[in-house]
Design a protein around this motif. Structure first.
Motif, short mmCIF file in Angstrom:
data_model
loop_
_atom_site.label_atom_id
_atom_site.label_comp_id
_atom_site.label_asym_id
_atom_site.label_seq_id
_atom_site.Cartn_x
_atom_site.Cartn_y
_atom_site.Cartn_z
N MET A 227 -18.55 9.29 2.19
CA MET A 227 -18.93 8.87 0.84
C MET A 227 -17.84 9.18 -0.19
N GLU A 228 -17.22 10.35 -0.01
CA GLU A 228 -16.21 10.75 -0.99
C GLU A 228 -14.97 9.85 -0.90
N GLU A 229 -14.60 9.51 0.34
CA GLU A 229 -13.45 8.60 0.51
C GLU A 229 -13.77 7.23 -0.08
N LEU A 230 -15.00 6.78 0.11
CA LEU A 230 -15.39 5.48 -0.45
C LEU A 230 -15.36 5.55 -1.99
N TYR A 231 -15.84 6.67 -2.54
CA TYR A 231 -15.78 6.86 -4.00
C TYR A 231 -14.33 6.74 -4.49
N GLN A 232 -13.41 7.42 -3.77
CA GLN A 232 -12.00 7.41 -4.18
C GLN A 232 -11.41 6.01 -4.09
N LEU A 233 -11.81 5.27 -3.08
CA LEU A 233 -11.33 3.89 -2.93
C LEU A 233 -11.82 3.03 -4.09
N ILE A 234 -13.09 3.20 -4.44
CA ILE A 234 -13.66 2.44 -5.55
C ILE A 234 -12.97 2.82 -6.87
N ALA A 235 -12.72 4.13 -7.05
CA ALA A 235 -12.02 4.60 -8.26
C ALA A 235 -10.61 4.00 -8.33
N ALA A 236 -9.97 3.89 -7.17
CA ALA A 236 -8.63 3.30 -7.13
C ALA A 236 -8.68 1.82 -7.51
N ARG A 237 -9.74 1.14 -7.10
CA ARG A 237 -9.93 -0.28 -7.47
C ARG A 237 -10.06 -0.42 -8.99
N LYS A 238 -10.71 0.55 -9.61
CA LYS A 238 -10.89 0.50 -11.07
C LYS A 238 -9.54 0.72 -11.75
N THR B 155 -6.49 0.33 -10.34
CA THR B 155 -5.55 -0.74 -9.99
C THR B 155 -6.35 -1.91 -9.40
N PRO B 156 -6.80 -2.82 -10.27
CA PRO B 156 -7.64 -3.92 -9.80
C PRO B 156 -6.96 -4.75 -8.71
N LYS B 157 -7.77 -5.14 -7.71
CA LYS B 157 -7.23 -5.95 -6.61
C LYS B 157 -7.92 -7.31 -6.65
N LYS B 158 -7.10 -8.35 -6.81
CA LYS B 158 -7.65 -9.70 -6.93
C LYS B 158 -8.47 -10.06 -5.68
N GLY B 159 -9.65 -10.64 -5.89
CA GLY B 159 -10.48 -11.07 -4.76
C GLY B 159 -11.36 -9.97 -4.21
N TYR C 37 -14.69 -7.44 -8.81
CA TYR C 37 -15.65 -8.40 -9.39
C TYR C 37 -16.75 -7.65 -10.15
N LEU C 38 -17.28 -6.58 -9.54
CA LEU C 38 -18.35 -5.81 -10.21
C LEU C 38 -17.84 -5.17 -11.50
N PHE C 39 -16.66 -4.55 -11.45
CA PHE C 39 -16.10 -3.91 -12.65
C PHE C 39 -15.83 -4.94 -13.74
#
Ligand SMILES: N=c1c2ncn([C@@H]3O[C@H](COP(=O)(O)OP(=O)(O)OP(=O)(O)O)[C@@H](O)[C@H]3O)c2ncn1[C@@H]1O[C@H](COP(=O)(O)O)[C@@H](O)[C@H]1O
Length: 106
Positions: free
Chosen positions: A4-15, A17-21, A26-28
């Motif tokens: 869960m923590e790794e997934l949180y960190q991945l999601i935070a990284a997406r916020k 540094t947005p990744k197209k597609g 899309y949610l953010f």
């Protein structure tokens, strides 16, 4: 394996540094109302799955819900450490269930 923590960190990284597609991006981009709608939808799907026989659907929907709740926490700026700290505070605490007869009498 992703916890869960790794997934949180991945999601935070997406916020950060947005990744197209990316669905997370899309949610953010859609914003808090969309994220809250997804949390609501996924919660309902967990409830329905729990009423049905078999575990597969419940496991699948629970994973969906966890993911969307993590997106919500990132969007609201709540850190994973805050959740861990809250859970740690509860660790080993005696349940006060016995001291609350009103719960048993419901
Ligand atoms: N755990 C998940 C995860 N769980 C569910 N979902 C997505 O959540 C959506 C839920 O499906 P729905 O049918 O309810 O929604 P939808 O019709 O696709 O879209 P909307 O209703 O939101 O418009 C699906 O598109 C799933 O792909 C997820 N998307 C991503 N992750 C993780 O997040 C990581 C980063 O993902 P991306 O940002 O997309 O690269 C991935 O590597 C995964 O580990």
């Amino acid at each position: 394996m992703q916890n869960m923590e790794e997934l949180y960190q991945l999601i935070a990284a997406r916020k950060q540094t947005p990744k197209k597609g990316s669905y997370t991006d899309y949610l953010f981009t859609e914003g808090i109302d969309k994220i809250l709608k997804k949390v609501g939808e996924e919660s309902t799907e967990v409830i329905v799955a729990a009423k049905n026989p078999g575990d597969d659907e419940l496991v699948y929907e629970t994973a969906d819900l966890f993911y969307h709740v993590l997106v919500l926490l990132v969007e609201r700026g709540v850190s994973f450490d805050q959740i861990k700290a809250e859970l740690a505070k509860r660790e080993g605490k005696m349940s006060s269930f016995k001291d609350r007869p009103e719960i048993k009498n419901l």
